[in-house]
Design a protein around this motif. Structure first.
Motif, PDB file in Angstrom:
ATOM      1  N   PRO A  14       0.832  -1.215   0.000  1.00  0.00           N
ATOM      2  CA  PRO A  14       0.000   0.000   0.000  1.00  0.00           C
ATOM      3  C   PRO A  14       0.860   1.257   0.000  1.00  0.00           C
ATOM      4  O   PRO A  14       1.868   1.332   0.710  1.00  0.00           O
ATOM      5  CB  PRO A  14      -0.807  -0.138   1.290  1.00  0.00           C
ATOM      6  N   ASN A  85      -0.010   5.784  -5.137  1.00  0.00           N
ATOM      7  CA  ASN A  85      -0.717   5.633  -3.862  1.00  0.00           C
ATOM      8  C   ASN A  85      -1.698   4.464  -3.903  1.00  0.00           C
ATOM      9  O   ASN A  85      -2.880   4.603  -3.590  1.00  0.00           O
ATOM     10  CB  ASN A  85      -1.451   6.931  -3.514  1.00  0.00           C
ATOM     11  N   THR A  87      -3.771   1.129  -3.130  1.00  0.00           N
ATOM     12  CA  THR A  87      -4.419   0.578  -1.953  1.00  0.00           C
ATOM     13  C   THR A  87      -4.830  -0.872  -2.245  1.00  0.00           C
ATOM     14  O   THR A  87      -4.890  -1.279  -3.409  1.00  0.00           O
ATOM     15  CB  THR A  87      -5.676   1.371  -1.577  1.00  0.00           C
TER      16      THR A  87
END
Length: 124
Positions: A14, A85, A87
């Motif tokens: 992550p 970024n 996730t």
């Protein structure tokens, strides 16, 4: 006919970034609308990003706006998806798709040509 081959998928953590590439062969690349889709386990395939023939128009799913960028290089017959970024919710098989009819295609059934996909896994 258009052939599409994706690459770049891997296991990341992550917050990491990842760059997916798709190389096209066959019909004139500059006349193709291009898109990136993804399919997570037990979910329907969804459009992530799309770009027009020239690259002048792009669109993104709300879930990736501000984090993902689609770009194309017509000289190298390549479309790139830069993902920042990341996730765990971004975990999916990512597919490259092409449409040789419209300047830009926004739904799955407008894309007649598909790659086999590349797996992206985001996990700590």
């Amino acid at each position: 006919q258009v052939q599409l081959v994706e690459s770049g998928g891997e296991l990341v953590e992550p917050g990491d970034s990842l760059r997916l590439s798709c190389v096209a062969s066959g019909r004139g690349f500059s006349n193709l609308a291009l898109g990136w889709f993804r399919q997570a386990p037990e979910k329907e395939r969804e459009l992530v990003a799309a770009t027009s023939w020239s690259g002048g128009s792009t669109l993104y799913a709300d879930s990736v706006k501000g984090r993902f960028t689609i770009s194309r290089n017509n000289a190298e017959n390549t479309v790139i998806l830069l993902m920042n970024n990341l996730t765990p919710e971004d975990t999916a098989i990512y597919y490259c798709a092409a449409d040789d009819v419209r300047p830009i295609a926004t739904v799955e059934n407008e894309y007649p040509y598909w790659g086999r996909g590349t797996q992206v896994t985001v996990s700590s």
